[in-house]
Design an enzyme around this catalytic site. Structure first.
Site, mmCIF file in Angstrom:
data_model
loop_
_atom_site.group_PDB
_atom_site.id
_atom_site.type_symbol
_atom_site.label_atom_id
_atom_site.label_comp_id
_atom_site.label_asym_id
_atom_site.label_seq_id
_atom_site.Cartn_x
_atom_site.Cartn_y
_atom_site.Cartn_z
ATOM 1 N N ARG A 357 0.835 -1.211 0.000
ATOM 2 C CA ARG A 357 0.000 0.000 0.000
ATOM 3 C C ARG A 357 0.860 1.247 0.000
ATOM 4 O O ARG A 357 1.913 1.289 0.639
ATOM 5 C CB ARG A 357 -0.870 0.060 1.262
ATOM 6 C CG ARG A 357 -2.064 -0.843 1.243
ATOM 7 C CD ARG A 357 -3.040 -0.477 2.362
ATOM 8 N NE ARG A 357 -2.380 -0.340 3.654
ATOM 9 C CZ ARG A 357 -2.892 0.329 4.686
ATOM 10 N NH1 ARG A 357 -4.054 0.916 4.579
ATOM 11 N NH2 ARG A 357 -2.237 0.388 5.828
ATOM 12 N N SER A 421 7.317 -5.015 7.419
ATOM 13 C CA SER A 421 6.949 -5.990 8.460
ATOM 14 C C SER A 421 7.771 -7.265 8.397
ATOM 15 O O SER A 421 7.236 -8.358 8.264
ATOM 16 C CB SER A 421 5.472 -6.326 8.346
ATOM 17 O OG SER A 421 4.742 -5.143 8.279
ATOM 18 N N ASP A 475 5.280 -2.995 11.609
ATOM 19 C CA ASP A 475 3.813 -2.825 11.699
ATOM 20 C C ASP A 475 3.314 -2.917 13.143
ATOM 21 O O ASP A 475 2.331 -2.276 13.515
ATOM 22 C CB ASP A 475 3.081 -3.846 10.819
ATOM 23 C CG ASP A 475 3.444 -5.286 11.146
ATOM 24 O OD1 ASP A 475 4.460 -5.500 11.836
ATOM 25 O OD2 ASP A 475 2.734 -6.198 10.714
#
Length: 737
Positions: A357, A421, A475
């Site tokens: 994203r 992450s 994250d």
């Protein structure tokens, strides 16, 4: 009373033998099962003897009293009570009413009183009394014997109706009653007997016809072929009964081909059959429970997991043991949670799985604090995930470029936070060395490199725009920051989704890898690797080992493999495969679907375990997966899923209990109030995970009051907040210099 208990008690009292009572079987069901052994088509059982009753195989979906909706179950109709609600009044005669009045259960079992052997002789006697009184028989002679209840028995009716010696028998029986019958009397009485027994056969044929129509309807067939298992003295002994019954049934249901099978050994063989099946199922249930018992952890075991997690946390924080520690306790250089003064436009990247994203986050401070977000999602093809590092980062920069065009912001040099992450060894807020790829990524030339530099180089190669990479963000930390923006007591972050990880605000003095003892710093635990040194081997099962051996990173992330969404379905599949091999599931057939790795996504577990789902829906889910399951299969699958996800929530809770207790001890508090920011599909979507997880933390860390807050977009909003806090930290440091 429970008859099994009464029988067990009596056996115990004798004390000279033991018995394991496996099944209570109604004689009608026993008859059906006995005949079913000889004829597989048999699905109805009838008794026409002293009493009368019927049973048949009904579709489970129609039986509201039993959970489950597929397959069939035998229903004991207890049809003797048919008519007790008044529905047969138009057919009952004065003689039926008289029998009922004189019975021990007036108003009950009315159909049985019209049709069964127990009352047939009595009906005949009452009719003969009335006819004699009216002078139609015995020249009006009425003797005390004729007036005595029970003097004409059903066996007499059978004898009188025999075609050859019937009249002779009739003469003998009537003579015994002292009525001095003539030949005409004997003919008339034979006629009365025939009328009464024929009515019985007609009534039974009609009710049986009702059951046959029901079966035909249930199966949706034009013609029904079936077998009726039958037993009882009336049917067996009466000379004409069986023939009349068969004839009437064929007349009433012409579209059914019915075979009537006489039960040779009564209901005994059937009871033995039911017992054999029950015995097999009980033994099977015991073995399934034995298998699942390894997943059921006691409080003592969970406390042990908590204790070991604490040991590993210490080892990760200490300089001399950090190298070989499994729980890495990586410093993130995030030194404070948001204070509300954050302001500006930030770009955030989020790379953590198969999707990538790009976000624009506008943070406004002041009285009307707000966060406005725009984002776009891009897929990362498998060939890029497993290609070269250069290809991966070029793909990322291509996506950023597309997003900036889309937002019309190519010219601005925006500060950027990169949510990455994967386990990273950070040396500063904007430098992170990739320790190892996880989650299916395999891009070359990245492990051991600073990913921020790889990103900066790819941006340079593109030569289209400039960005200021301020922070590399895990994250889990992003999750903590997002919640801390709303709730200042939030000092812990947890991800319980595809993967599993946690972070928390540790005292700087305890983090030996970083200079300085002042204040706090967020530590990214990377707790998924807990147990990689074998410290959880005593609670790992053969199924956990199989999942590990079949994974991309054998021997690594063992704790994560026991409690994260990515692997739970795989553990379930391993168990189901084993139970199927042992013949307990799916009729012992291992389908192609069951052999397929990854077929059980976590979302299926969530659906299967939902309390609102009836077994029919569980079956539908299993059928979608190509698993043809019975009702019993569905119950077992549901239990396996529940057991695996329960253990996941519990060991995850044990880890969290270790973390909050560590914070409490750091601060020398008797009691700690703390908030944990949580994100992840397993926590959010699974029907029971969060509840069991909360309960476990509460039980294992009684001195901590822990609140859980759902994070809204930690990897996007959180990354922007860390970037904002990082910008603020940079400005403060610049002022000090």
């Amino acid at each position: 009373m429970d008859v099994v208990k009464l029988l067990n008690k009596a056996i115990k009292k004798r004390g000279d033998y033991e018995a394991d009572i496996m099944a209570v079987v109604n004689d009608t069901v026993g008859t059906m099962m006995t005949c079913g052994f000889d004829d597989r088509r048999c699905e109805v059982g009838i008794i026409i003897g002293t009493g009368t009753n019927a049973c048949y195989m009904e579709e489970l979906r129609h039986i509201d009293l039993v959970e489950g909706d597929e397959g069939r179950m035998c229903v004991n109709t207890e049809w003797g009570a048919f008519g007790d609600d008044g529905s047969l009044e138009d057919l009952r005669t004065e003689f039926d009413r008289e029998i009922d009045r004189g019975s021990i259960n007036p108003g009950k079992q009315l159909f049985e009183k019209m049709a069964s052997g127990m009352y047939m002789g009595e009906l005949v006697r009452l009719i003969l009394v009335k006819m004699a009184k009216e002078g139609l028989l015995f020249e009006g002679r009425i003797t005390p014997e004729l007036l005595t209840k029970g003097k004409i028995e059903t066996k007499h009716v059978s004898a009188i109706e025999k075609s050859k010696e019937g009249l002779k028998k009739c003469m003998e029986i009537l003579t015994r009653l002292g009525v001095e019958p003539s030949d005409e009397d004997c003919l008339a009485v034979q006629h009365v007997c025939a009328i009464v027994s024929f009515r019985s056969a007609n009534l039974i044929a009609s009710t049986l016809g009702g059951i046959l129509c029901r079966l035909k309807e249930n199966k949706g067939v034009g013609r029904l072929r079936t077998t009726v298992g039958i037993d009882g003295s009336m049917y067996k002994m009466h000379p004409q009964y069986a023939r009349r019954l068969h004839k009437t049934v064929r007349r009433l249901v012409p579209d059914c081909d019915v075979r009537f099978l006489l039960s040779e050994s009564g209901s005994a063989k059937g009871a033995a059959m039911v017992t054999a099946v029950a015995y097999r199922l009980t033994d099977q249930a015991r073995q399934i429970q034995q298998t699942l018992a390894e997943f059921r952890l006691s409080k003592a075991q969970l406390l042990e997991v908590k204790k070991r997690m604490k040991v590993e946390i210490e080892r990760g924080l200490k300089k001399e043991s950090h190298e070989e520690a499994t729980v890495k306790m990586l410093p993130t250089f995030v030194r404070s949670t948001p204070d509300g003064t954050e302001n500006g436009d930030f770009l955030a990247l989020d790379l953590g799985g198969t999707n990538f994203r790009v976000l624009l986050v506008k943070i406004r401070s002041g009285k009307r604090r707000s966060v406005e977000m725009h984002n776009k999602i891009y897929a990362i093809p498998a060939e890029v995930m497993q290609g070269t590092g250069e290809e991966l980062f070029d793909h990322i920069v291509y996506c950023i470029s597309d997003f900036l065009d889309y937002m019309g912001m190519k010219s601005a040099r925006l500060p950027l936070g990169f949510t990455f992450s994967f386990p990273c060894h950070q040396t500063s807020l904007d430098a992170g060395i990739l320790v190892t790829w996880t989650k299916g990524f395999k891009a070359t030339d990245c492990e051991g490199e600073n990913v921020v530099e790889l990103l900066r180089e790819a941006i340079k190669r593109k030569e289209e725009f400039e960005l200021d990479v301020v922070a590399i963000v895990n994250d889990t930390v992003g999750t903590m920051m997002t919640c801390a923006y709303e709730e200042p007591t939030c000092e812990v972050g947890l991800i319980a989704g595809t993967g599993s990880n946690a972070c928390y605000m540790e005292e700087a003095r305890n983090i030996e890898l970083v200079e300085g003892n002042e204040g706090r710093m967020c530590v990214n635990m990377e707790w998924g690797a807990f147990g990689d040194n074998g410290c959880l081997d005593d609670i790992r099962t053969v199924y956990d080992q199989a999942v590990d051996e079949n994974s991309l990173n054998e021997g690594k992330q063992r704790y994560e493999k026991m409690c994260s969404g990515m692997y739970l379905g795989e553990i379930v599949r391993q168990i189901l495969t084993d139970l199927t091999k042992r013949g307990f599931l799916f009729r012992g057939k291992i389908s192609e679907a069951l052999k397929t790795r990854g077929i059980f996504e976590t979302k299926f577990l969530s659906q299967i375990e939902s309390d609102r789902l009836a077994l029919l829906q569980v079956r539908a889910i299993l059928q979608q997966l190509g698993l043809d399951s019975t009702c019993d299969d569905s119950i077992i699958v549901k239990e396996v899923c529940g057991t695996v996800s329960r253990r996941a929530a519990q060991i995850c809770g044990a880890g969290m209990a270790a973390v909050v207790d560590k914070i409490r001890e750091n601060r020398g508090l008797e009691h700690l109030n703390v908030t944990v920011g949580v994100d992840g599909t397993l926590y959010k979507l699974h029907p029971h995970f969060s509840r069991i997880f909360h309960q476990t933390v509460k039980e294992l860390a009684p001195k901590c009051d822990v609140n859980f807050l759902l994070s809204e977009d930690g990897s996007g909003k959180g990354a922007a907040l860390i970037t904002a806090v990082g910008c603020r930290q940079r400005e403060m440091e610049a002022q000090q210099h």
